[in-house]
Motif scaffolding. Structure first.
Motif, PDB file in Angstrom:
ATOM      1  N   TYR A   1       0.636  -0.548  -0.124  1.00 58.64           N
ATOM      2  CA  TYR A   1       0.097  -0.099   0.023  1.00 58.64           C
ATOM      3  C   TYR A   1       0.734   0.957  -0.051  1.00 58.64           C
ATOM      4  O   TYR A   1       1.781   1.323   0.229  1.00 58.64           O
ATOM      5  N   ALA A   2       0.700   2.266  -0.722  1.00 55.23           N
ATOM      6  CA  ALA A   2       0.644   3.777  -0.454  1.00 55.23           C
ATOM      7  C   ALA A   2       0.271   4.903  -0.260  1.00 55.23           C
ATOM      8  O   ALA A   2      -1.077   4.686   0.242  1.00 55.23           O
ATOM      9  N   ARG A   3       0.571   5.856   0.920  1.00 58.33           N
ATOM     10  CA  ARG A   3      -0.439   6.809   1.619  1.00 58.33           C
ATOM     11  C   ARG A   3       0.089   8.507   1.227  1.00 58.33           C
ATOM     12  O   ARG A   3       1.086   8.095   0.411  1.00 58.33           O
ATOM     13  N   TRP A   4      -1.392   8.900   0.332  1.00 56.55           N
ATOM     14  CA  TRP A   4      -1.343  10.180  -0.483  1.00 56.55           C
ATOM     15  C   TRP A   4      -0.303  11.427   0.987  1.00 56.55           C
ATOM     16  O   TRP A   4      -1.216  11.221   1.790  1.00 56.55           O
ATOM     17  N   ASP A   5       0.366  11.792   0.744  1.00 62.48           N
ATOM     18  CA  ASP A   5       1.019  12.793   0.943  1.00 62.48           C
ATOM     19  C   ASP A   5       0.770  14.272   0.255  1.00 62.48           C
ATOM     20  O   ASP A   5       1.054  14.492  -0.192  1.00 62.48           O
ATOM     21  N   GLU A   6      -0.366  14.988   0.566  1.00 65.91           N
ATOM     22  CA  GLU A   6      -1.160  16.063   0.174  1.00 65.91           C
ATOM     23  C   GLU A   6       0.369  16.918   0.401  1.00 65.91           C
ATOM     24  O   GLU A   6       0.365  18.344  -0.371  1.00 65.91           O
ATOM     25  N   ARG A   7       0.638  17.617   0.874  1.00 68.53           N
ATOM     26  CA  ARG A   7       2.536  17.892   1.268  1.00 68.53           C
ATOM     27  C   ARG A   7       2.876  18.462   0.156  1.00 68.53           C
ATOM     28  O   ARG A   7       3.826  19.178  -0.527  1.00 68.53           O
ATOM     29  N   LEU A   8       3.283  16.878   0.086  1.00 70.87           N
ATOM     30  CA  LEU A   8       4.269  16.666  -1.077  1.00 70.87           C
ATOM     31  C   LEU A   8       3.894  15.883  -3.075  1.00 70.87           C
ATOM     32  O   LEU A   8       4.405  16.209  -3.920  1.00 70.87           O
ATOM     33  N   ALA A   9       2.420  15.827  -2.498  1.00 73.17           N
ATOM     34  CA  ALA A   9       1.730  15.708  -4.120  1.00 73.17           C
ATOM     35  C   ALA A   9       1.934  14.317  -4.059  1.00 73.17           C
ATOM     36  O   ALA A   9       2.382  14.319  -5.707  1.00 73.17           O
ATOM     37  N   CYS A  10       2.040  13.429  -3.701  1.00 69.28           N
ATOM     38  CA  CYS A  10       2.796  12.540  -4.313  1.00 69.28           C
ATOM     39  C   CYS A  10       1.634  11.034  -3.286  1.00 69.28           C
ATOM     40  O   CYS A  10       2.209  11.055  -2.365  1.00 69.28           O
ATOM     41  N   TRP A  11       1.944   9.876  -3.840  1.00 69.16           N
ATOM     42  CA  TRP A  11       1.915   8.088  -3.017  1.00 69.16           C
ATOM     43  C   TRP A  11       2.978   8.025  -2.276  1.00 69.16           C
ATOM     44  O   TRP A  11       4.451   7.437  -3.216  1.00 69.16           O
ATOM     45  N   ARG A  12       2.909   7.939  -1.161  1.00 69.24           N
ATOM     46  CA  ARG A  12       3.853   7.268  -0.178  1.00 69.24           C
ATOM     47  C   ARG A  12       5.000   5.487   0.026  1.00 69.24           C
ATOM     48  O   ARG A  12       2.743   5.535   0.897  1.00 69.24           O
ATOM     49  N   GLU A  13       5.461   4.793  -0.356  1.00 63.56           N
ATOM     50  CA  GLU A  13       4.998   3.699  -0.424  1.00 63.56           C
ATOM     51  C   GLU A  13       4.983   2.757   1.392  1.00 63.56           C
ATOM     52  O   GLU A  13       5.878   3.442   2.140  1.00 63.56           O
ATOM     53  N   GLY A  14       4.291   2.046   1.851  1.00 64.30           N
ATOM     54  CA  GLY A  14       4.243   1.680   3.572  1.00 64.30           C
ATOM     55  C   GLY A  14       5.080   0.787   3.250  1.00 64.30           C
ATOM     56  O   GLY A  14       6.056   0.204   2.017  1.00 64.30           O
ATOM     57  N   SER A  15       5.090   0.261   4.526  1.00 66.65           N
ATOM     58  CA  SER A  15       6.616  -0.886   4.561  1.00 66.65           C
ATOM     59  C   SER A  15       6.026  -1.939   4.149  1.00 66.65           C
ATOM     60  O   SER A  15       4.583  -2.259   5.234  1.00 66.65           O
ATOM     61  N   GLY A  16       6.713  -3.220   4.524  1.00 68.18           N
ATOM     62  CA  GLY A  16       6.250  -4.436   4.370  1.00 68.18           C
ATOM     63  C   GLY A  16       5.382  -5.204   2.834  1.00 68.18           C
ATOM     64  O   GLY A  16       4.913  -4.043   1.712  1.00 68.18           O
ATOM     65  N   ALA A  17       5.530  -6.536   2.704  1.00 68.28           N
ATOM     66  CA  ALA A  17       4.953  -6.899   1.396  1.00 68.28           C
ATOM     67  C   ALA A  17       3.658  -7.356   2.263  1.00 68.28           C
ATOM     68  O   ALA A  17       3.883  -8.611   3.705  1.00 68.28           O
ATOM     69  N   PHE A  18       2.645  -7.839   1.820  1.00 71.70           N
ATOM     70  CA  PHE A  18       1.411  -8.651   2.256  1.00 71.70           C
ATOM     71  C   PHE A  18       1.238  -9.805   1.632  1.00 71.70           C
ATOM     72  O   PHE A  18       0.482  -9.523   0.483  1.00 71.70           O
ATOM     73  N   ASP A  19       0.676 -11.421   1.716  1.00 77.71           N
ATOM     74  CA  ASP A  19       0.030 -12.227   1.467  1.00 77.71           C
ATOM     75  C   ASP A  19      -1.605 -11.752   0.557  1.00 77.71           C
ATOM     76  O   ASP A  19      -1.706 -12.692  -0.178  1.00 77.71           O
ATOM     77  N   SER A  20      -2.075 -10.885   1.204  1.00 77.25           N
ATOM     78  CA  SER A  20      -3.762 -10.648   1.167  1.00 77.25           C
ATOM     79  C   SER A  20      -3.620  -9.165   1.002  1.00 77.25           C
ATOM     80  O   SER A  20      -3.301  -8.440   1.225  1.00 77.25           O
ATOM     81  N   MET A  21      -4.131  -9.151  -0.172  1.00 72.15           N
ATOM     82  CA  MET A  21      -4.856  -6.826   0.270  1.00 72.15           C
ATOM     83  C   MET A  21      -5.811  -6.964   1.422  1.00 72.15           C
ATOM     84  O   MET A  21      -5.518  -6.157   1.580  1.00 72.15           O
TER      85      MET A  21
END
Length: 76
Positions: A17-37
Motif C-alpha cells: 500500500y501507499a499513502r497519499w502525502d498532501e504536502r508533497l502531492a505524491c504516493w509514499r509507499e508503506g513498509s512491508g509486503a502482504f500475502d492478501s489485499m
C-alpha cells in the motif's frame, strides 16, 4: 520474505500500500509486503485517517489497485 527470496520461491502475487502525502502531492509507499489485499488494507488503516492506494505485484510487475479513504479527513 526478502525480494530475492520471493522471486526464487515464486511467491506471487503479493500486495503493498501507499499513502497519499498532501504536502508533497505524491504516493509514499508503506513498509512491508502482504500475502492478501485484506492484510495490506488492515495495516494501512492502522496508520490513521488518510487516502491510500493498494498495489498488486505479480510476476509481470506492479499494478495499481484500489484507492480508498480510511477514517475521517479534514476538508480544506
Amino acid at each position: 520474505m526478502k525480494p530475492h527470496e520471493r522471486r526464487a520461491a515464486g511467491a506471487y502475487p503479493y500486495f503493498k500500500y501507499a499513502r497519499w502525502d498532501e504536502r508533497l502531492a505524491c504516493w509514499r509507499e508503506g513498509s512491508g509486503a502482504f500475502d492478501s489485499m485484506e492484510a495490506a488494507k488492515a495495516d494501512a488503516v492502522k496508520l490513521g485517517p488518510g487516502r491510500y492506494r493498494l498495489s498488486i505485484i505479480d510476476d509481470n510487475g506492479l499494478r495499481d489497485g484500489e484507492i480508498f479513504n480510511a477514517g475521517v479527513q479534514s476538508l480544506r
